[in-house]
Design an enzyme around this catalytic site. Structure first.
Site, PDB file in Angstrom:
ATOM      1  N   HIS A  37     -32.756  16.988  -6.899  1.00 37.57           N
ATOM      2  CA  HIS A  37     -31.998  18.183  -7.299  1.00 37.57           C
ATOM      3  C   HIS A  37     -32.124  19.308  -6.269  1.00 37.57           C
ATOM      4  O   HIS A  37     -31.727  20.437  -6.534  1.00 37.57           O
ATOM      5  CB  HIS A  37     -32.384  18.678  -8.695  1.00 37.57           C
ATOM      6  CG  HIS A  37     -31.851  17.804  -9.802  1.00 37.57           C
ATOM      7  ND1 HIS A  37     -30.765  18.133 -10.563  1.00 37.57           N
ATOM      8  CD2 HIS A  37     -32.258  16.587 -10.238  1.00 37.57           C
ATOM      9  CE1 HIS A  37     -30.532  17.177 -11.452  1.00 37.57           C
ATOM     10  NE2 HIS A  37     -31.426  16.217 -11.269  1.00 37.57           N
ATOM     11  N   SER A  70     -10.853  -3.337  -9.131  1.00 38.21           N
ATOM     12  CA  SER A  70     -12.296  -3.549  -9.046  1.00 38.21           C
ATOM     13  C   SER A  70     -12.693  -4.654  -9.999  1.00 38.21           C
ATOM     14  O   SER A  70     -12.037  -4.862 -11.029  1.00 38.21           O
ATOM     15  CB  SER A  70     -13.034  -2.257  -9.423  1.00 38.21           C
ATOM     16  OG  SER A  70     -14.389  -2.544  -9.720  1.00 38.21           O
ATOM     17  N   SER A 142     -21.802   5.349  -7.071  1.00 39.03           N
ATOM     18  CA  SER A 142     -20.658   6.227  -6.783  1.00 39.03           C
ATOM     19  C   SER A 142     -20.552   6.506  -5.286  1.00 39.03           C
ATOM     20  O   SER A 142     -19.471   6.414  -4.703  1.00 39.03           O
ATOM     21  CB  SER A 142     -20.753   7.528  -7.598  1.00 39.03           C
ATOM     22  OG  SER A 142     -21.982   8.179  -7.401  1.00 39.03           O
ATOM     23  N   ASP A 186     -26.300  11.745  -1.690  1.00 38.66           N
ATOM     24  CA  ASP A 186     -25.994  10.330  -1.861  1.00 38.66           C
ATOM     25  C   ASP A 186     -25.044   9.842  -0.773  1.00 38.66           C
ATOM     26  O   ASP A 186     -25.229   8.776  -0.186  1.00 38.66           O
ATOM     27  CB  ASP A 186     -25.346  10.084  -3.233  1.00 38.66           C
ATOM     28  CG  ASP A 186     -26.232  10.484  -4.381  1.00 38.66           C
ATOM     29  OD1 ASP A 186     -27.371  10.931  -4.138  1.00 38.66           O
ATOM     30  OD2 ASP A 186     -25.782  10.358  -5.537  1.00 38.66           O
TER      31      ASP A 186
HETATM   32  P1  ADP Z   1     -24.513   6.065 -10.150  1.00 41.25           P
HETATM   33  O1  ADP Z   1     -25.895   6.574 -10.369  1.00 41.25           O
HETATM   34  O2  ADP Z   1     -24.484   4.571 -10.191  1.00 41.25           O
HETATM   35  O3  ADP Z   1     -23.876   6.645  -8.938  1.00 41.25           O
HETATM   36  P2  ADP Z   1     -22.405   7.527 -11.406  1.00 41.25           P
HETATM   37  O4  ADP Z   1     -22.127   7.898 -12.826  1.00 41.25           O
HETATM   38  O5  ADP Z   1     -22.541   8.602 -10.402  1.00 41.25           O
HETATM   39  O6  ADP Z   1     -23.662   6.558 -11.412  1.00 41.25           O
HETATM   40  O7  ADP Z   1     -21.227   6.596 -10.875  1.00 41.25           O
HETATM   41  C1  ADP Z   1     -20.893   5.391 -11.569  1.00 41.25           C
HETATM   42  C2  ADP Z   1     -19.391   5.269 -11.691  1.00 41.25           C
HETATM   43  O8  ADP Z   1     -18.803   5.008 -10.396  1.00 41.25           O
HETATM   44  C3  ADP Z   1     -18.958   4.079 -12.524  1.00 41.25           C
HETATM   45  O9  ADP Z   1     -18.957   4.395 -13.898  1.00 41.25           O
HETATM   46  C4  ADP Z   1     -17.556   3.827 -12.003  1.00 41.25           C
HETATM   47  O10 ADP Z   1     -16.635   4.740 -12.569  1.00 41.25           O
HETATM   48  C5  ADP Z   1     -17.689   4.152 -10.525  1.00 41.25           C
HETATM   49  N1  ADP Z   1     -17.962   2.940  -9.742  1.00 41.25           N
HETATM   50  C6  ADP Z   1     -19.073   2.673  -9.014  1.00 41.25           C
HETATM   51  N2  ADP Z   1     -18.977   1.476  -8.400  1.00 41.25           N
HETATM   52  C7  ADP Z   1     -17.796   0.951  -8.743  1.00 41.25           C
HETATM   53  C8  ADP Z   1     -17.106  -0.288  -8.467  1.00 41.25           C
HETATM   54  N3  ADP Z   1     -17.639  -1.234  -7.690  1.00 41.25           N
HETATM   55  N4  ADP Z   1     -15.884  -0.463  -9.023  1.00 41.25           N
HETATM   56  C9  ADP Z   1     -15.352   0.487  -9.809  1.00 41.25           C
HETATM   57  N5  ADP Z   1     -15.927   1.647 -10.104  1.00 41.25           N
HETATM   58  C10 ADP Z   1     -17.138   1.896  -9.604  1.00 41.25           C
HETATM   59 MG    MG Z   2     -23.607   8.721  -8.651  1.00 50.44          MG
END
Ligand code: ADP
Ligand code: MG
Length: 396
Positions: A37, A70, A142, A186
């Site tokens: 953070h 995806s 993400s 990130d």
């Molecule tokens: P994280 O900690 O994994 O980054 P986030 O909530 O920031 O969690 O991001 C996750 C979101 O990113 C998923 O719910 C989806 O909407 C999107 N996402 C990540 N990878 C993919 C993928 N390979 N295909 C489609 N959407 C994805």
């Molecule tokens: Mg994320």
């Protein structure tokens, strides 16, 4: 390669649309070693790229449209590049497209903005995604999808943006197209990662330094302990913590909490309410711990950073209050079972903890954490080692 590896899955998914793969890209998730953070407070972070990656297979189209698909949701989403401007930025969290597709389509939109490109001149594309980055586990799936998309479209459209600019594009997409108020860490880790190194990042200047970790050479492994407690950063506590930090900086009369040091905390205790003070204390001490970790690694090697990891966890648990019982149990049990240090990683409210362990103690620590979760009646954790890996790249 097997059928289940994401590189092959992305190719197969694109081929299933009736198109031919022209190029392939991938970008990793990240594990934050320390500095939580601190990014949106203009502070310091120290993440590394995971061996887990999101792959994208790309085929150009002649009609100026983007179609994304995806393995998460095999219904493709299709928009005209010229219409991206009408879809983004997202207003009031209402997505005009399915939420997952706001990541890649938002990256396309933010890339065009960053490059000042004329959307009507840009080549369309089909993009198929597959990933082995666990979602919502604090490993930043993400940033992986953003980094893969940004790298692919930057080349398709000959925009010539550098890696830092592509990280900024990913962040803008996540903030304004998805609506998740996250910082730049990130995306920087996913774009810049190098094997066996972590990226020391000053989130104010965006200057970076790749710092050798030397875990393997020292006989150490870094375990990720995914609690399987899911989080969502577009809602809830993450935004509240940001607001507390902004309030703390305002009352302390500094632009950002980065501008405070440990010596300012006595004055902060006098001026701030208890909750805001503890939020501020986490950020200020965490920034110092990042600096201390980088220095300790260089001067004494990886075995010496354990107590900094432990102190970071305590600060997130007690001052920033972003831990959950599962994360505390994972970190505490790992240390009790012999880990050199452990802390929750990522935004918090679920996701993963990490533990730095002797490689020959990996099984002992893993079993101890699994047993503790079973005893507590928690969902079983997913525990695996990660080796610091390469950033976004073209694979074919
Ligand atoms: P994280 O900690 O994994 O980054 P986030 O909530 O920031 O969690 O991001 C996750 C979101 O990113 C998923 O719910 C989806 O909407 C999107 N996402 C990540 N990878 C993919 C993928 N390979 N295909 C489609 N959407 C994805
Ligand atoms: Mg994320």
């Amino acid at each position: 390669m097997t059928d289940t590896d994401p590189h092959t899955q992305a190719r197969d998914l694109l081929t299933s649309l009736g198109t031919t793969v022209a190029s392939e890209w991938s970008a990793p998730g990240r594990v934050n070693l320390i500095g939580e953070h601190t990014d949106y407070n203009d502070g310091f972070v120290f993440p590394f790229a995971t061996p887990h990656r999101t792959h994208v297979a790309l085929a150009p189209r002649a009609d100026g449209r983007l179609r994304v698909i995806s393995t998460f949701d095999t219904v493709p989403v299709e928009v005209a590049i010229a219409d991206l401007d009408a879809i983004f930025p997202t207003v009031d969290g209402e997505h005009a497209v399915p939420e997952w597709s706001a990541y890649p389509l938002g990256v396309a939109w933010a890339l065009i903005q960053a490059a000042g490109a004329d959307p009507t001149t840009l080549t369309g594309a089909d993009l198929a995604f597959a990933s082995n980055v666990p979602v919502g586990a604090g490993l930043s799936s993400s940033a992986a999808i953003e980094g893969a998309t940004a790298s692919a479209l930057n080349e398709l459209w000959s925009l010539g943006l550098d890696r830092v600019a592509l990280a900024q594009v990913g962040r803008r997409a996540e903030n304004e197209a998805v609506g998740a108020p996250t910082g730049i860490m990130d995306q920087m880790a996913s774009m810049l990662g190098e094997p066996d190194a972590a990226t020391f990042l000053d989130c104010r200047s965006l200057e970076t330094d790749e710092v050798e970790l030397g875990f393997a050479a020292a006989g150490l492994s870094l375990l990720v302990m995914d609690t399987n407690v899911k989080h969502a950063h577009s809602t809830g506590g993450y935004g509240e913590r940001r607001a507390s930090c902004e309030k703390g900086a305002r009352v302390m009369g500094v632009p950002m909490l980065r501008d405070l040091s440990v010596a300012d905390l006595d004055r902060a205790a006098e001026l701030l309410d208890d909750v805001t003070f503890r939020r501020v204390r986490h950020i200020v001490t965490e920034n110092q711990r990042v600096l201390d970790t980088v220095r300790t690694l260089r001067e004494q090697g990886p075995r010496a950073i354990g107590s900094l990891l432990d102190a970071s966890h305590a600060s997130m648990r007690d001052d920033f209050e972003i831990s959950v019982p599962e994360l505390d149990l994972a970190a505490d049990t790992a240390v009790a079972a012999g880990a050199i240090g452990a802390r929750m990683t990522g935004g918090g409210f679920g996701g993963a903890a990490i533990a730095l362990v002797e490689t020959d103690a990996v099984d002992t620590v893993t079993r101890a954490v699994e047993q503790a979760f079973a005893d507590a009646g928690f969902t079983a954790p997913t525990i695996f080692p990660v080796t610091p890996s390469a950033g976004a790249r073209r694979d074919g």
